[in-house]
Design a protein around this motif. Structure first.
Motif, PDB file in Angstrom:
ATOM      1  N   THR A  20     -13.342   9.064   3.844  1.00  0.00           N
ATOM      2  CA  THR A  20     -13.046  10.082   2.678  1.00  0.00           C
ATOM      3  C   THR A  20     -11.650  10.397   2.633  1.00  0.00           C
ATOM      4  OG1 THR A  20     -14.034  11.922   3.792  1.00  0.00           O
ATOM      5  CG2 THR A  20     -15.383  10.619   2.442  1.00  0.00           C
ATOM      6  N   THR A  21     -11.055  10.553   3.968  1.00  0.00           N
ATOM      7  CA  THR A  21      -9.663  11.042   3.834  1.00  0.00           C
ATOM      8  C   THR A  21      -8.781   9.812   3.450  1.00  0.00           C
ATOM      9  OG1 THR A  21     -10.357  12.252   5.888  1.00  0.00           O
ATOM     10  CG2 THR A  21      -8.101  12.036   5.289  1.00  0.00           C
ATOM     11  N   SER A  22      -7.546  10.647   2.624  1.00  0.00           N
ATOM     12  CA  SER A  22      -6.684   9.671   2.044  1.00  0.00           C
ATOM     13  C   SER A  22      -5.425   9.640   3.058  1.00  0.00           C
ATOM     14  CB  SER A  22      -6.185   9.920   0.531  1.00  0.00           C
ATOM     15  OG  SER A  22      -5.444  11.079   0.822  1.00  0.00           O
ATOM     16  N   LYS A  23      -4.705   8.421   2.901  1.00  0.00           N
ATOM     17  CA  LYS A  23      -3.802   8.062   3.670  1.00  0.00           C
ATOM     18  C   LYS A  23      -2.458   9.343   3.300  1.00  0.00           C
ATOM     19  CE  LYS A  23      -0.395   5.073   3.048  1.00  0.00           C
ATOM     20  NZ  LYS A  23       0.671   4.754   3.389  1.00  0.00           N
ATOM     21  N   GLU A  24      -2.063   9.386   2.072  1.00  0.00           N
ATOM     22  CA  GLU A  24      -1.319  10.484   1.698  1.00  0.00           C
ATOM     23  C   GLU A  24      -1.548  11.988   1.750  1.00  0.00           C
ATOM     24  OE1 GLU A  24       1.769   9.635   0.390  1.00  0.00           O
ATOM     25  OE2 GLU A  24       1.411   7.571   0.672  1.00  0.00           O
ATOM     26  N   GLN A  25      -2.841  12.185   2.069  1.00  0.00           N
ATOM     27  CA  GLN A  25      -3.248  13.427   2.427  1.00  0.00           C
ATOM     28  C   GLN A  25      -2.759  13.731   3.784  1.00  0.00           C
ATOM     29  OE1 GLN A  25      -7.340  14.354   1.425  1.00  0.00           O
ATOM     30  NE2 GLN A  25      -6.958  16.504   1.667  1.00  0.00           N
ATOM     31  N   LEU A  26      -3.470  12.723   4.725  1.00  0.00           N
ATOM     32  CA  LEU A  26      -3.235  12.923   5.823  1.00  0.00           C
ATOM     33  C   LEU A  26      -1.894  12.794   6.522  1.00  0.00           C
ATOM     34  CD1 LEU A  26      -4.989  13.348   8.455  1.00  0.00           C
ATOM     35  CD2 LEU A  26      -5.291  10.795   8.621  1.00  0.00           C
ATOM     36  N   PRO A  76       1.878  12.753   4.559  1.00  0.00           N
ATOM     37  CA  PRO A  76       2.705  12.975   3.500  1.00  0.00           C
ATOM     38  C   PRO A  76       3.931  12.043   3.627  1.00  0.00           C
ATOM     39  CG  PRO A  76       2.624  14.985   4.465  1.00  0.00           C
ATOM     40  CD  PRO A  76       1.542  14.229   5.048  1.00  0.00           C
TER      41      PRO A  76
END
Length: 144
Positions: A22-28, A30
């Motif tokens: 559920t974690t996005s790459k951009e959120q993890l 930047p």
């Protein structure tokens, strides 16, 4: 009882996998507005503040330099030749020849051959060992 424990473990594994997805790459991680090439150029001194730091370093080095005098050059040359490795000095240093003393032998007068021919006495010199012997690296070569 045993299957209840396995079911709980399986449920925990499924929940962990789903939570990770559920974690996005951009959120993890930047991204930012700089590219990898921009970061590289800045850190290697090809632009921005890296170039200024590089110039300051070169100026500081230049102020510390002084020309070598002829005595310094000769001393450096003799120092370098002591440490220069050549095939000849490597072999001599690592594999030193072992002492091979000469033996002097006196041959008494005698008769030789099928027809006894007299041979006068004489001295001859020959090495103790038939072949040249070498010490292994680290083996003791000085007199005992």
């Amino acid at each position: 009882m045993h299957s209840n424990w396995i079911n709980k473990l399986l449920l925990a594994a499924v929940v962990t996998v789903l939570a990770g997805c559920t974690t996005s790459k951009e959120q993890l991680m930047p991204h930012g507005d700089r590219s990898m090439q921009d970061i590289w150029h800045q850190q290697t001194g090809e632009g921005g503040s890296g170039q200024v730091a590089r110039r300051q370093l070169l100026d500081a080095r230049q102020s510390l330099r002084r020309p070598l005098e002829e005595t310094d050059r000769q001393a450096a040359l003799s120092e370098q030749t002591r440490y220069t490795r050549t095939a000849a000095n490597e072999i001599r240093r690592q594999f030193q020849r072992l002492p091979n003393p000469d033996l002097v032998m006196y041959v008494f007068p005698h008769l030789t051959g099928t027809d006894p021919v007299p041979v006068p006495g004489y001295s001859t010199v020959f090495p103790l060992y038939q072949r040249i012997q070498y010490a292994m690296p680290g083996e003791r070569t000085e007199a005992y």
